[in-house]
Design a protein around this motif. Structure first.
Motif, mmCIF file in Angstrom:
data_model
loop_
_atom_site.group_PDB
_atom_site.id
_atom_site.type_symbol
_atom_site.label_atom_id
_atom_site.label_comp_id
_atom_site.label_asym_id
_atom_site.label_seq_id
_atom_site.Cartn_x
_atom_site.Cartn_y
_atom_site.Cartn_z
ATOM 1 N N ALA A 183 -31.663 73.002 17.513
ATOM 2 C CA ALA A 183 -30.895 74.230 17.285
ATOM 3 C C ALA A 183 -31.593 75.126 16.261
ATOM 4 O O ALA A 183 -31.671 76.347 16.452
ATOM 5 C CB ALA A 183 -29.485 73.883 16.821
ATOM 6 N N ASN A 184 -32.103 74.529 15.195
ATOM 7 C CA ASN A 184 -32.812 75.319 14.187
ATOM 8 C C ASN A 184 -34.059 75.967 14.761
ATOM 9 O O ASN A 184 -34.350 77.138 14.475
ATOM 10 C CB ASN A 184 -33.173 74.448 12.981
ATOM 11 N N ARG A 185 -34.799 75.233 15.563
ATOM 12 C CA ARG A 185 -36.014 75.794 16.161
ATOM 13 C C ARG A 185 -35.691 76.936 17.124
ATOM 14 O O ARG A 185 -36.394 77.941 17.184
ATOM 15 C CB ARG A 185 -36.826 74.705 16.846
ATOM 16 N N LEU A 186 -34.600 76.774 17.897
ATOM 17 C CA LEU A 186 -34.190 77.852 18.800
ATOM 18 C C LEU A 186 -33.725 79.073 18.015
ATOM 19 O O LEU A 186 -34.037 80.209 18.388
ATOM 20 C CB LEU A 186 -33.072 77.371 19.733
ATOM 21 N N ASN A 187 -32.984 78.841 16.934
ATOM 22 C CA ASN A 187 -32.538 79.966 16.108
ATOM 23 C C ASN A 187 -33.717 80.716 15.509
ATOM 24 O O ASN A 187 -33.697 81.947 15.430
ATOM 25 C CB ASN A 187 -31.595 79.481 15.004
ATOM 26 N N ILE A 188 -34.741 79.994 15.119
ATOM 27 C CA ILE A 188 -35.946 80.648 14.594
ATOM 28 C C ILE A 188 -36.638 81.433 15.703
ATOM 29 O O ILE A 188 -37.003 82.602 15.522
ATOM 30 C CB ILE A 188 -36.908 79.609 13.979
ATOM 31 N N ALA A 189 -36.788 80.808 16.874
ATOM 32 C CA ALA A 189 -37.486 81.465 17.987
ATOM 33 C C ALA A 189 -36.772 82.737 18.436
ATOM 34 O O ALA A 189 -37.417 83.734 18.761
ATOM 35 C CB ALA A 189 -37.614 80.496 19.161
ATOM 36 N N PHE A 190 -35.434 82.701 18.460
ATOM 37 C CA PHE A 190 -34.663 83.855 18.915
ATOM 38 C C PHE A 190 -34.202 84.758 17.774
ATOM 39 O O PHE A 190 -33.443 85.699 17.987
ATOM 40 C CB PHE A 190 -33.461 83.396 19.747
ATOM 41 N N GLU A 191 -34.677 84.428 16.553
ATOM 42 C CA GLU A 191 -34.358 85.222 15.368
ATOM 43 C C GLU A 191 -32.856 85.454 15.237
ATOM 44 O O GLU A 191 -32.388 86.564 14.977
ATOM 45 C CB GLU A 191 -35.129 86.535 15.381
ATOM 46 N N THR A 192 -32.081 84.386 15.405
ATOM 47 C CA THR A 192 -30.624 84.463 15.291
ATOM 48 C C THR A 192 -30.231 84.728 13.848
ATOM 49 O O THR A 192 -30.624 83.976 12.954
ATOM 50 C CB THR A 192 -29.985 83.134 15.753
ATOM 51 N N PRO A 193 -29.460 85.772 13.606
ATOM 52 C CA PRO A 193 -29.013 86.035 12.237
ATOM 53 C C PRO A 193 -28.125 84.892 11.736
ATOM 54 O O PRO A 193 -27.314 84.353 12.488
ATOM 55 C CB PRO A 193 -28.194 87.330 12.348
ATOM 56 N N VAL A 194 -28.263 84.544 10.487
ATOM 57 C CA VAL A 194 -27.509 83.442 9.904
ATOM 58 C C VAL A 194 -26.012 83.670 10.022
ATOM 59 O O VAL A 194 -25.254 82.750 10.299
ATOM 60 C CB VAL A 194 -27.916 83.222 8.429
ATOM 61 N N GLU A 195 -25.550 84.899 9.851
ATOM 62 C CA GLU A 195 -24.116 85.167 9.880
ATOM 63 C C GLU A 195 -23.490 84.934 11.249
ATOM 64 O O GLU A 195 -22.280 84.820 11.355
ATOM 65 C CB GLU A 195 -23.799 86.582 9.378
ATOM 66 N N ASP A 196 -24.284 84.795 12.305
ATOM 67 C CA ASP A 196 -23.753 84.516 13.641
ATOM 68 C C ASP A 196 -23.479 83.033 13.866
ATOM 69 O O ASP A 196 -22.933 82.653 14.881
ATOM 70 C CB ASP A 196 -24.724 85.000 14.721
ATOM 71 N N TYR A 197 -23.869 82.185 12.937
ATOM 72 C CA TYR A 197 -23.749 80.739 13.090
ATOM 73 C C TYR A 197 -22.364 80.283 12.675
ATOM 74 O O TYR A 197 -21.873 80.631 11.603
ATOM 75 C CB TYR A 197 -24.823 80.043 12.252
ATOM 76 N N ASN A 198 -21.696 79.502 13.521
ATOM 77 C CA ASN A 198 -20.359 78.996 13.233
ATOM 78 C C ASN A 198 -20.371 77.474 13.319
ATOM 79 O O ASN A 198 -20.430 76.916 14.408
ATOM 80 C CB ASN A 198 -19.366 79.591 14.231
#
Length: 63
Positions: free
Chosen positions: A36-51
């Protein structure tokens, strides 16, 4: 430490606290978090979108 294995003394210590199934579940949870962390980095997911609750609920449904 070899990057592909856990030292025997570390595994033995963990085995004193967890059943084999719990160790497997813990390993899978850590692996999932890593992916999940690697995907969030790859897709540049903003931290505030994480629940956190959303992920926990989803994992509980599959257990």
């Amino acid at each position: 430490m070899d990057e592909r294995s856990v030292p025997d003394d570390t595994y033995e210590e963990a085995a004193r606290h967890f059943t084999e199934k719990e160790l497997i579940d813990l390993t899978m949870a850590v692996g999932f978090i890593n992916v999940a962390n690697r995907l969030n980095i790859a897709f540049e997911t903003p931290v505030e979108d994480y629940n956190v609750g959303q992920v926990v609920d989803k994992l509980a449904q599959t257990a």
